[in-house]
Design a protein around this motif. Structure first.
Motif, PDB file in Angstrom:
ATOM      1  N   VAL A   1     -31.148 -40.633  16.984  1.00 29.96           N
ATOM      2  CA  VAL A   1     -30.494 -39.329  16.916  1.00 29.96           C
ATOM      3  C   VAL A   1     -31.396 -38.236  17.477  1.00 29.96           C
ATOM      4  CG1 VAL A   1     -29.568 -37.575  15.347  1.00 29.96           C
ATOM      5  CG2 VAL A   1     -29.018 -39.989  14.997  1.00 29.96           C
TER       6      VAL A   1
ATOM      7  N   TRP B   1     -30.710 -34.179   6.192  1.00 30.39           N
ATOM      8  CA  TRP B   1     -31.610 -34.466   7.305  1.00 30.39           C
ATOM      9  C   TRP B   1     -31.125 -33.883   8.621  1.00 30.39           C
ATOM     10  CZ3 TRP B   1     -30.973 -37.287  11.845  1.00 30.39           C
ATOM     11  CH2 TRP B   1     -32.158 -37.558  12.557  1.00 30.39           C
ATOM     12  N   ILE B   2     -29.830 -33.923   8.885  1.00 27.35           N
ATOM     13  CA  ILE B   2     -29.299 -33.483  10.168  1.00 27.35           C
ATOM     14  C   ILE B   2     -29.572 -32.010  10.418  1.00 27.35           C
ATOM     15  CG2 ILE B   2     -26.984 -32.753   9.457  1.00 27.35           C
ATOM     16  CD1 ILE B   2     -27.704 -35.092  12.428  1.00 27.35           C
TER      17      ILE B   2
ATOM     18  N   THR C   1     -32.512 -45.472  13.296  1.00 29.44           N
ATOM     19  CA  THR C   1     -31.391 -44.539  13.357  1.00 29.44           C
ATOM     20  C   THR C   1     -31.845 -43.105  13.608  1.00 29.44           C
ATOM     21  OG1 THR C   1     -30.085 -45.958  11.899  1.00 29.44           O
ATOM     22  CG2 THR C   1     -29.359 -43.675  12.149  1.00 29.44           C
ATOM     23  N   PRO C   2     -32.760 -42.553  12.810  1.00 33.32           N
ATOM     24  CA  PRO C   2     -33.189 -41.181  13.094  1.00 33.32           C
ATOM     25  C   PRO C   2     -33.884 -41.049  14.442  1.00 33.32           C
ATOM     26  CG  PRO C   2     -34.524 -42.153  11.344  1.00 33.32           C
ATOM     27  CD  PRO C   2     -33.374 -43.064  11.561  1.00 33.32           C
TER      28      PRO C   2
ATOM     29  N   ILE D   1     -27.587 -39.827   8.404  1.00 32.45           N
ATOM     30  CA  ILE D   1     -27.424 -38.875   9.498  1.00 32.45           C
ATOM     31  C   ILE D   1     -26.177 -38.020   9.289  1.00 32.45           C
ATOM     32  CG2 ILE D   1     -28.657 -40.279  11.181  1.00 32.45           C
ATOM     33  CD1 ILE D   1     -25.969 -41.245  12.246  1.00 32.45           C
TER      34      ILE D   1
END
Length: 267
Positions: free
Chosen positions: A186, A150-151, A182-183, A143
């Motif tokens: 987020v 990815w962010i 995790t993703p 992240i």
């Protein structure tokens, strides 16, 4: 009094005086060191904060000092803020072009994840950065912008432009190989920041801390606990309201269909 006794007493007084002087000097050195270190820590934190803000809203897009244009945010269930926090405004020629909001999610694999979310005046995402987390190195820490791209999937997105779930849950955002929690956390947190922005757009663009605090206080006094968070997260526009109501629970959290379960555990 014998001469040796007199000399012994003199030596004790001299030793005591020496110890006293040593203690005073040591205390002074420690105090100066603490003050100097504290100033250095504050300067380093300010520099790090400024760098993080600049990554989201580049200096070319505003003409003010982001750190000097901060405003107070009240505690918010939608943003995951248990205590008052700070937001920032980016302005160009006196007009707010974006705000930066902190958001915290407790749904990370290894604990809380704190993000900074930049949101333009039109409600689109200017950028997102993870500023504090304890996710697994090599998996969940993707992240971070320096670990993967990815962010940047959030850049330019709005509440209505994406299905705000990871692909494993039927949404539009990628998850990581071997790491879904995790993703997922987020994605949900960034979406919450957008919901909060739409609910308080006018006050946020004005950096109006008093209105934000007063609005929260009035809702606390007039609404039941179960109804408080949906009111806080109800956007000003009809379109935003539909999106918020369809995806925010009574406590202002991600719906249960997005919450991780055992079969999604990674690492």
């Amino acid at each position: 009094m014998p001469e040796n006794a007199h000399g012994f007493g003199h030596n004790i007084r001299r030793a005591a005086l020496g110890l006293a002087v040593f203690a005073i000097v040591t205390a002074g050195v420690v105090a100066v060191t603490q003050i100097t270190t504290a100033d250095t820590i504050v300067e380093n934190e300010r520099a790090a904060q400024s760098a993080a803000l600049a990554e989201i809203i580049p200096p070319s897009l505003h003409d003010n000092s982001l750190l000097d244009d901060a405003f107070a945010l009240p505690p918010s269930q939608v943003l995951g803020l248990e205590t008052a926090d700070t937001g920032w405004r980016a302005t160009q020629d006196g007009k707010t072009v974006a705000v930066l909001l902190p958001v915290v999610t407790g749904k990370g694999y290894s604990g809380d994840i704190r993000l900074l979310v930049g949101i333009r005046a039109d409600g689109s995402v200017a950028g997102v950065r993870a500023v504090k987390h304890s996710e697994t190195p090599g998996l969940g820490d993707k992240i971070e912008a320096r670990k993967s791209g990815w962010i940047h999937e959030f850049d330019d997105q709005t509440l209505s432009s994406m299905d705000w779930k990871v692909q494993k849950d039927g949404g539009d955002f990628d998850q990581f190989t071997g790491a879904t929690i995790t993703p997922r956390a987020v994605v949900g947190a960034v979406r919450q920041a957008l919901i909060y922005f739409m609910a308080h757009r006018t006050a946020l663009l004005a950096g109006d801390s008093e209105t934000l605090t007063a609005t929260r206080r009035v809702r606390q006094e007039t609404l039941s606990p179960a109804a408080e968070s949906p009111s806080e997260s109800a956007p000003e526009s009809a379109a935003g309201s539909t999106s918020a109501q369809s995806s925010t629970s009574a406590e202002g959290n991600t719906p249960s269909s997005l919450q991780h379960s055992g079969d999604n555990a990674h690492e």
